[in-house]
Design an enzyme around this catalytic site. Sequence first.
Site, short mmCIF file in Angstrom:
data_model
loop_
_atom_site.label_atom_id
_atom_site.label_comp_id
_atom_site.label_asym_id
_atom_site.label_seq_id
_atom_site.Cartn_x
_atom_site.Cartn_y
_atom_site.Cartn_z
N ASP A 1 -15.08 -51.74 -34.20
CA ASP A 1 -14.28 -52.93 -33.90
C ASP A 1 -12.83 -52.67 -34.27
O ASP A 1 -12.50 -51.67 -34.91
CB ASP A 1 -14.84 -54.12 -34.70
CG ASP A 1 -14.33 -55.47 -34.19
OD1 ASP A 1 -13.63 -55.51 -33.16
OD2 ASP A 1 -14.65 -56.48 -34.84
N LYS A 2 -11.99 -53.62 -33.87
CA LYS A 2 -10.57 -53.58 -34.21
C LYS A 2 -10.21 -54.91 -34.85
O LYS A 2 -10.80 -55.94 -34.51
CB LYS A 2 -9.77 -53.40 -32.90
CG LYS A 2 -8.30 -53.30 -33.02
CD LYS A 2 -7.41 -54.44 -32.66
CE LYS A 2 -7.75 -55.69 -32.00
NZ LYS A 2 -6.64 -56.66 -31.87
N HIS A 3 -9.30 -54.88 -35.79
CA HIS A 3 -8.81 -56.15 -36.33
C HIS A 3 -7.30 -56.10 -36.44
O HIS A 3 -6.73 -55.11 -36.91
CB HIS A 3 -9.41 -56.42 -37.71
CG HIS A 3 -9.00 -57.76 -38.25
ND1 HIS A 3 -9.67 -58.91 -37.93
CD2 HIS A 3 -7.98 -58.12 -39.06
CE1 HIS A 3 -9.07 -59.94 -38.52
NE2 HIS A 3 -8.04 -59.48 -39.21
N SER A 4 -6.66 -57.17 -35.99
CA SER A 4 -5.20 -57.26 -36.12
C SER A 4 -4.88 -58.25 -37.24
O SER A 4 -5.58 -59.25 -37.41
CB SER A 4 -4.62 -57.74 -34.79
OG SER A 4 -3.41 -58.42 -35.00
N THR B 1 -7.68 -64.88 -30.88
CA THR B 1 -8.45 -64.43 -29.71
C THR B 1 -9.41 -65.51 -29.21
O THR B 1 -9.59 -65.71 -28.01
CB THR B 1 -9.20 -63.14 -30.07
OG1 THR B 1 -8.23 -62.17 -30.45
CG2 THR B 1 -10.01 -62.60 -28.93
N SER C 1 -10.25 -60.86 -47.63
CA SER C 1 -10.56 -61.81 -46.57
C SER C 1 -10.94 -61.09 -45.28
O SER C 1 -11.99 -61.34 -44.68
CB SER C 1 -9.33 -62.71 -46.35
OG SER C 1 -9.48 -63.49 -45.21
N ARG D 1 -6.43 -71.35 -49.42
CA ARG D 1 -5.20 -70.53 -49.49
C ARG D 1 -4.17 -71.00 -48.48
O ARG D 1 -2.97 -71.04 -48.75
CB ARG D 1 -5.54 -69.06 -49.25
CG ARG D 1 -6.28 -68.40 -50.40
CD ARG D 1 -6.80 -67.04 -49.98
NE ARG D 1 -5.76 -66.19 -49.46
CZ ARG D 1 -5.90 -65.31 -48.47
NH1 ARG D 1 -7.08 -65.15 -47.88
NH2 ARG D 1 -4.91 -64.58 -48.05
N LYS E 1 -15.25 -60.13 -43.77
CA LYS E 1 -15.78 -60.52 -42.46
C LYS E 1 -16.15 -59.29 -41.63
O LYS E 1 -17.19 -59.25 -40.97
CB LYS E 1 -14.74 -61.35 -41.71
CG LYS E 1 -14.55 -62.74 -42.30
CD LYS E 1 -13.41 -63.49 -41.66
CE LYS E 1 -12.07 -63.00 -42.10
NZ LYS E 1 -10.96 -63.93 -42.02
N LYS E 2 -15.29 -58.29 -41.67
CA LYS E 2 -15.54 -57.11 -40.84
C LYS E 2 -16.74 -56.32 -41.37
O LYS E 2 -17.56 -55.82 -40.60
CB LYS E 2 -14.30 -56.22 -40.78
CG LYS E 2 -13.19 -56.83 -39.96
CD LYS E 2 -13.56 -56.90 -38.48
CE LYS E 2 -12.82 -57.96 -37.73
NZ LYS E 2 -13.29 -58.14 -36.35
N1 URA Z 1 -6.37 -62.89 -41.60
C1 URA Z 1 -7.49 -63.12 -42.34
O1 URA Z 1 -8.60 -63.10 -41.83
N2 URA Z 1 -7.35 -63.34 -43.65
C2 URA Z 1 -6.15 -63.37 -44.27
O2 URA Z 1 -6.11 -63.59 -45.48
C3 URA Z 1 -4.98 -63.16 -43.50
C4 URA Z 1 -5.11 -62.89 -42.16
#
Ligand code: URA
Length: 440
Positions: free
Chosen positions: A80-83, A120, A183, A168, A187-188
Site C-alpha cells: 500500500d501507499k500512504h500520504s 481519498t 497514528s 488531537r 492503521k497501516k
Molecule cells: N494522518 C494520520 O492518519 N494521522 C496523523 O496523526 C496525521 C496525519
Amino acid sequence: MLAQELIRKKRDGGTLDAEEIGFFVKGLVDGSVTDAQVSALAMAIIFRKLSADERVALTLAMRDSGTVLDWSDLDRPVVDKHSTGGVGDNVSLMLAPALAACGAAVPMISGRGLGHTGGTLDKFDSIPGYVTQPDNALFRKVVADVGCAIIGQTADLAPADKRFYGIRDVTGTVESVDLITASILSKKLAAGLQGLVLDVKWGSGAFMATLEEAMALAESLVAVANGAGCRTTALLTDMNEPLASAAGNALEVRNAADFLTGRAIDNRLYDVTVELGGEALVTAGLAPDRAAGADAMRKVFGSGAAAEHFARMVTALGGPADFLEKYEAYLPSAPVERAIYPAEAGTVLCVDARAIGVAVVELGGGRRRPEDTIDPAVGLEHLAGVGHSVDSDAPLAIVHAADEAAAARATEIVQKAYRVGAPSQVEDRPVIAGRVGPSG
Ligand code: URA
C-alpha cells in the site's frame, strides 16, 4: 495504574514502558481514560517527545487495539501507499490500480479530508453507487478478484487511533512526529501489509512545513514500520503547490480519470505516482529495483491496464460499469463555474497550497467540523502551476461553486494565494526532494 501518574511521568520527562503505554491505549478504547487525560498526555508528548522504544510501543499497542487483517490466502504480495496529506493529491486513484495491474494486492484503507487537505474517501463518494464501507467479505473479494480496493477505515481497525486522533485534532496536538508516526502506522500495520511506500509531503500545503521536519517524520515512519516487519520506504515530495491541477472531490476524480484514460496528464502528478509505484513494487518483490518498478508503472499507464483495473474496482464496489467511458456524465457538477484571473499578468512564482486547500473547504468541498457534509462538486480546476504564464486570457484557475457568493470568496483567496513575476525568477524545485529507506 493511574492515568494521571503516567501523564505526570511524561510531563516531567520520564520514559513510559510498554505496559504503561498499553494501559493508556486500552483506556483509549474502553473509555477508562478521559478526553482530558488523553489530551494532557498528548500535550506532554508534544513537549517531552517519545523515545524510539516508546514510539514503537505506542504504534504496536494502537495497531493491536482492533482487528489486524491477514491476507495469507492471497497469492500476491500485499502493499500500500500512504500520504501524509496534501492538496490536489489524488495519487491513490491511479497508484492502487496500477500496482494491481503489476501483480500486487492493494487493500487501500483511506481516510476523509483533514483540515485543509483532501481525503481519498471523500473523492470516491462522488462516484455514484461506489460503496466506501463494504463488508469484510466484499472488501476481500474485490482485493482478490481485481487486485485493489480503496475503501474507508472500518470501526474495528485501530480504534485507539480513531479516538486519539479526534482528540488531537481539537487540542492542537496533531503536529508531532511521535504521534503522527503511531497514528499512521497503527492503521497501516493493522491492514496486514507486507510492503508500504510513504509519500511524506513538505511545504505550505503539508502538515510538515519544512523539508527538515518532513525528513524527521519520514525517518521515524520508515524505522518504526521496518522494525515492525513491514518493508517500507518513503519519498519526500513537494507540497508547495497543489500536486494535481484540480482540488476538490469530483474534480480530482475527473482529473484521475483523465490521467488513466490518457486524455490529460499533469506532469508532476505523473512523476510522483510513477516513482511511488516503483518503490512499492520493489517492497513487494515485484521489481528488482526502483528504475524497473517505475518502468513497469509507465507501461501499465501507457497500455491502459491501470485504467482497466480502476474501472473493474469501481464496478466491483457498486459504481457504474461504464464509469471510465462516461465519467463526465456521472460526476456531479456545480451550478457556477467562473475563471479566476490574476491581478497582474506574469509567470507563476509560487502558490500557497494551503490557501488553495482552504478555498476548497470554504467552497464546501471540505469540513469545518467532523460532522459536516461536503459538496462533492465544488473546487478548483485548471490550477496554473509554478512557471505557467497567467494574464487576462490565461486564468489562475476555474472555480466550481454552489453559488456566486461562494465563487467570489474563493476567487479572493485564490488570487492572494498566487505570486507572479518574471520567468527568470522561477525557482527550480524538484517534485521529489528525497528518499528514506534501504537502497535499491
Ligand atoms: N494522518 C494520520 O492518519 N494521522 C496523523 O496523526 C496525521 C496525519
